[in-house]
Scaffold this active site. Structure first.
Site, PDB file in Angstrom:
ATOM      1  N   GLY A 518       0.783  -1.229   0.000  1.00 34.51           N
ATOM      2  CA  GLY A 518       0.000   0.000   0.000  1.00 34.51           C
ATOM      3  C   GLY A 518       0.812   1.275   0.000  1.00 34.51           C
ATOM      4  O   GLY A 518       0.501   2.212  -0.740  1.00 34.51           O
ATOM      5  N   ILE A 623      12.512   4.966   3.010  1.00 36.67           N
ATOM      6  CA  ILE A 623      11.512   4.959   4.073  1.00 36.67           C
ATOM      7  C   ILE A 623      10.813   6.319   4.056  1.00 36.67           C
ATOM      8  O   ILE A 623      11.428   7.353   4.318  1.00 36.67           O
ATOM      9  CB  ILE A 623      12.185   4.682   5.441  1.00 36.67           C
ATOM     10  CG1 ILE A 623      12.891   3.314   5.416  1.00 36.67           C
ATOM     11  CG2 ILE A 623      11.149   4.745   6.563  1.00 36.67           C
ATOM     12  CD1 ILE A 623      11.989   2.120   5.116  1.00 36.67           C
ATOM     13  N   LYS A 627       9.058   7.574  11.197  1.00 35.50           N
ATOM     14  CA  LYS A 627       8.338   7.432  12.462  1.00 35.50           C
ATOM     15  C   LYS A 627       7.244   6.367  12.354  1.00 35.50           C
ATOM     16  O   LYS A 627       7.195   5.433  13.152  1.00 35.50           O
ATOM     17  CB  LYS A 627       7.739   8.781  12.880  1.00 35.50           C
ATOM     18  CG  LYS A 627       7.064   8.737  14.241  1.00 35.50           C
ATOM     19  CD  LYS A 627       6.628  10.133  14.702  1.00 35.50           C
ATOM     20  CE  LYS A 627       7.748  10.836  15.464  1.00 35.50           C
ATOM     21  NZ  LYS A 627       7.271  12.019  16.210  1.00 35.50           N
ATOM     22  N   GLU A 699       4.976  -5.402   6.648  1.00 32.88           N
ATOM     23  CA  GLU A 699       4.919  -6.797   7.079  1.00 32.88           C
ATOM     24  C   GLU A 699       6.302  -7.385   7.332  1.00 32.88           C
ATOM     25  O   GLU A 699       6.423  -8.489   7.855  1.00 32.88           O
ATOM     26  CB  GLU A 699       4.159  -7.629   6.033  1.00 32.88           C
ATOM     27  CG  GLU A 699       2.703  -7.186   5.961  1.00 32.88           C
ATOM     28  CD  GLU A 699       1.852  -7.970   4.977  1.00 32.88           C
ATOM     29  OE1 GLU A 699       2.432  -8.643   4.101  1.00 32.88           O
ATOM     30  OE2 GLU A 699       0.623  -7.910   5.088  1.00 32.88           O
TER      31      GLU A 699
END
Lengths: 739, 181
Positions: A518, A623, A627, A699
């Site tokens: 996603g 990334i 956070k 995940e």
């Protein structure tokens, strides 16, 4: 926008907003209780009645009769809808079990009726007046008993793992027979429940033949199509709205009975109805992660080079169901010329097995990474060194296919250094800290990166605010925030000038939330829409879009600088696009990598296991928000710790149901079970994945962590338990003398 | 008992007066209404969540007469005259309570569903420690209790977070406790 060549330099690379640790933009709503979840939508439609769902009391057979006379006469009751008066409804996308209709019972707590009343208390009381006559049939409920003879079956988790029922490279049996050092062990993992905190819930309202569902769903477009199919109405007549989802973990990928029965109940009562599945219904009425029996064989040379590796998994499911894809990671994680993987499927009449966070890899790595630990010990090798020795930079089944980016070794080395792995005593059962036997364990983490088509619409208004609309969902993953960051970066705006609206089927179709696809996919869709909006802005202002610089709330070209809002002074500017992915993911294998390190203490007298320290090092492309990405990883580490130490849907193999079907009986980790968790992200980008150069990370955290816990427990005690969860009863009699 | 005997009577109603977030509220309730449903369904204060309705998850935690309770496990009519604080009473989106602000800063949540309960529990836990109420992990009953990670984890264990934000919640609570000290 078609993404079929590796990403070059683009505005995201500025990293003014993207890549910065950012507080969630929805945080002030979630922390004040003002974020609206499905069952709470008092605001959307007046006069809502309450539906209470009844589940089947048998696991297999037929419903002979449902006596509803008393319930219908009970105070406040508006309608009772039973499965007997409803023809069997079609199934939604990717579901195995039927949700409602007809007399056949496929599994325990399958929905058989909904009672609608003025109040919740009245609906519940009336539901207990319903009497049901069943014709029960014998079923198959015991995986161990049915596993023998289970055939190999191909499967695709739909979330990045799967394959043929059996896959071979080279000559596994021959190489295994010749290997000087071998391991052949069998392990089991338990049935697990998503146990998300928000029960499945829906408010349904009909306006003529048009239906609106305010619900809790991860995949709006799937749900939209499924509801239309299940109810036999045109998609154009259905709207689904799901702006906040109180956890899903795969359990809300699909439309469930709450949505169907709210819609049917509302039709019958002639007014809006809301339905939440009661907690005791959820484990058996909905889906779960299937238990597995897994056999791993590894053959290696004396120096620790793997020459043969086999991983076979057997799981159960209802007829038409799929096997758990627990062997997929074994095709890609380590080198080795001779390979065998197989997925076998036994027919069981338990509730439907389906996707739960990292389907396949989560239970697969719980086993493979324990087998690797056992093999390292046989070889007299450090477990980190053994994994590094067998790293591969290409797909071992198709060596012409490299990984787009793979730094598993970097994760292992940095993790070992950071955690103090060198201090580990390789001889188990040697380290004491007061009453505690202390052990260290590690495991590799691995999860494929999937990219899915994803659309978004962006609108610039005269105040210089950009509103993003997409049917993407935020299931706790941080979608609101990373989508806002993406739009802010692209349009040169601060975060507070971005409004994000999610989860509505009236918005452009996104990837949805699942399979850790996603974040990268949906932000790439927003990127594509913003590229178009930038062009529209430049055109409106008469600037060559190639010269336009979007920064600090303005558009600059040469010496000219115009506040962004001015471009919309004559009317809002809107743009919509969808990112579509070419075959880059076929040419190169896109995966994410990590290394888990865990320290446990095991009580020398009681065998109680406490996790003392946890570290994950992750390599997952750019990334987007360190956070919230960190939170995704620690959340996976927590759920994986649960799988290792406590989570087990206890099967009543006689009556055929999960006996511990609530949050008291089905134990999940609580505060006291989880220590401080550390996460390190390797600084990397993957231009093969999308213009965002990001990959999934949601995940990765659950992948491998259970094995790291198990390996630490072995290091602490010298006892190898191969049946998850590692509860103390499996250790007590084998514990070393505590004296 | 035959089915006919079990036909429900008309609901028994009762008036109950509560002070909720500083406001006096009068309700006429079916006596089977839990305090949680009184808030969510009758007062439309939906910040308190229903995760299990069985006192197993803590998502419904409210502060009632100074003590945190699972609002799903108690009937509204048992709280005549009670002073009740729900998450809505602690702070609002543009006026966050320090604990709410700390949860945002430390990312002490993900999906947000357990969050109001965690925050109400968190506020009450710090007050319990301040008041010298011991827990299972309190080593010395005669000394002031420190706000340690172990105390927080023990006392917060009735609030389940399936997203697994525990590590961050402990940091948020520790930060708030430090500010209070």
């Amino acid at each position: 926008m078609k993404f079929d060549t590796p990403a070059g330099q683009n505005p995201i690379d500025q990293l003014k907003v993207v890549g910065k640790p950012t507080d969630r933009i929805d945080g002030k709503y979630k922390t004040t209780g003002t974020a609206p979840y499905a069952y709470e939508r008092h605001d959307v439609v007046p006069n809502q009645a309450y539906g209470y769902v009844l589940g089947s009391g048998i696991s297999k057979g037929r419903v002979r009769a449902i006596h509803v006379e008393d319930a219908k006469r009970a105070p406040g009751v508006l309608a009772v809808v039973t499965t007997l008066e409803t023809p069997r409804l079609e199934r939604g996308t990717m579901n195995t079990a039927y949700l409602f209709g007809g007399d056949a019972i496929q599994h325990y707590h399958q929905a058989i009726a909904v009672v609608v009343a003025e109040t919740f208390e009245q609906a519940r009381a009336a539901a207990f007046l319903v009497e049901v006559d069943y014709a029960a049939e014998a079923g198959k409920f015991d995986l161990a008993a049915e596993a023998k003879g289970a055939p190999p079956v191909p499967s695709d988790s739909g979330e990045g793992s799967g394959g043929d029922g059996e896959e071979r490279v080279g000559d596994f049996e021959g190489a295994f027979a010749q290997a000087p050092v071998t391991l052949d062990e069998t392990y089991t993992t338990a049935d697990e429940s998503h146990a998300m905190m928000e029960p499945h819930a829906t408010v349904a309202a009909w306006d003529g033949d048009k239906l609106t569902l305010w619900t809790s769903n991860q995949m709006i477009a799937w749900g939209h199509g499924s509801i239309a199919k299940i109810l036999g109405i045109p998609k154009a007549n259905v709207r689904i709205d799901s702006p906040y989802v109180g956890g899903g973990f795969g359990g809300k990928l699909f439309v469930r009975a709450d949505a169907v029965l709210a819609a049917l109940g509302a039709k019958a009562a002639g007014r809006p109805v809301k339905v939440a599945l009661t907690r005791p219904l959820i484990a058996n009425n909905t889906t779960h992660r299937p238990a597995t029996i897994q056999r791993v064989r590894i053959g290696a040379t004396q120096d620790g080079t793997i020459t043969a590796i086999a991983h076979e998994s057997t799981s159960g499911n209802l007829p038409d169901g799929d096997p758990e894809t627990a062997v997929s990671q074994t095709k890609l994680l380590y080198a080795g010329a001779n390979r065998l993987t197989a997925m076998k499927l036994a027919h069981l009449d338990l509730p439907e097995g389906n996707a739960m966070r990292a389907p396949g890899e989560a239970p697969g790595l719980m086993v493979l990474e324990v087998a690797m630990d056992e093999m390292a010990e046989k070889l007299g090798l450090d477990p980190v060194a053994f994994r590094i020795r067998n790293d591969t930079q290409v797909d071992p089944q198709a060596p012409e296919r490299p990984f787009s980016h793979r730094d598993l070794v970097g994760c292992l080395r940095l993790g070992a250094d950071t955690f103090g792995w060198a201090k580990r005593n390789p001889r188990p059962g040697q380290v004491r800290d007061g009453q505690w036997l202390v052990g260290l364990g590690m495991a590799a983490a691995f999860r494929n990166n999937m990219v899915l088509k994803s659309g978004a619409r962006v609108r610039l208004d005269g105040s210089g605010t950009v509103t993003v609309e997409t049917d993407m969902t935020d299931v706790g993953t941080g979608s609101y925030t990373i989508i806002a960051q993406t739009a802010a970066e692209m349009m040169g705006l601060p975060l507070d000038k971005i409004v994000v609206r999610l989860g509505d089927s009236d918005f452009p179709v996104s990837s949805g939330s699942g399979g850790q696809f996603g974040a990268n996919s949906s932000t790439a869709g927003v990127y594509a829409a913003c590229v178009k909006l930038r062009e529209a802005v430049a055109q409106r202002l008469g600037i060559n879009s190639a010269d336009a610089v979007f920064a600090d709330g303005a558009v600059r070209a040469g010496n000219r600088a115009v506040p962004l809002g001015e471009a919309a002074a004559q009317g809002a500017l809107s743009a919509e696009d969808t990112i579509e992915f070419g075959d880059l993911a076929k040419k190169q294998q896109q995966s994410t990598f990590g290394a888990h390190f865990v320290e446990v203490g095991v009580d020398a007298d009681t065998a109680e296991i406490r996790v003392r320290r946890m570290l994950a090092v992750c390599a997952a492309g750019r990334i987007l928000n360190p956070k919230s990405a960190r939170s995704q990883v620690i959340g996976g580490m927590t759920m994986g710790t649960g799988a290792a130490l406590m989570e087990e849907l206890a099967v009543d193999t006689k009556r055929g149901f999960f006996a511990n079907h609530d949050l008291a009986g089905y134990e999940v980790p609580v505060h006291a079970d989880i220590p401080h968790q550390e996460v390190i992200f390797l600084d990397e980008v993957d231009p093969m994945s999308s213009p965002m150069k990001a990959k999934g990370v949601g995940e990765l955290g659950i992948c491998g962590v259970g094995a790291a816990v198990a390996n630490a427990v072995y290091n602490a005690t010298g006892i190898r338990v191969r049946d998850y969860p590692l509860t103390l009863d499996k250790f007590l009699e084998r514990m070393p003398d505590a004296a | 008992m035959s089915r006919r005997d079990r036909v429900a009577d008309a609901p028994v109603m009762a008036k109950v007066g509560l002070t909720v977030n500083g406001q006096r509220r009068e309700l006429d309730l079916d006596i089977r209404t839990s305090l949680l449903d009184a808030a969510r369904e009758h007062l439309h204060l939906t910040g308190s969540k229903k995760g299990c309705d069985h006192g197993q998850c803590g998502a419904c935690t409210m502060i009632v007469d100074g003590r945190r309770i699972n609002a799903c496990l108690t009937l509204a009519v048992m709280h005549q005259g009670s002073e009740i604080t729900t998450i809505e009473g602690l702070g609002q989106p543009d006026n966050l309570h320090p604990m709410q602000a700390a949860f945002v800063k430390h990312d002490g949540y993900q999906c947000g569903y357990c969050t109001p309960g965690q925050i109400c529990s968190g506020v009450a836990v710090l007050a319990e420690i301040e008041a010298g109420i011991p827990s299972h992990v309190t080593a010395d009953l005669n000394a002031p209790i420190e706000v340690s990670a172990a105390e927080i984890r023990e006392r917060m264990s009735g609030n389940i977070c399936r997203c697994g934000a525990y590590s961050n919640i402990v940091e948020a609570m520790t930060a708030v406790a430090g500010r209070q000290a």
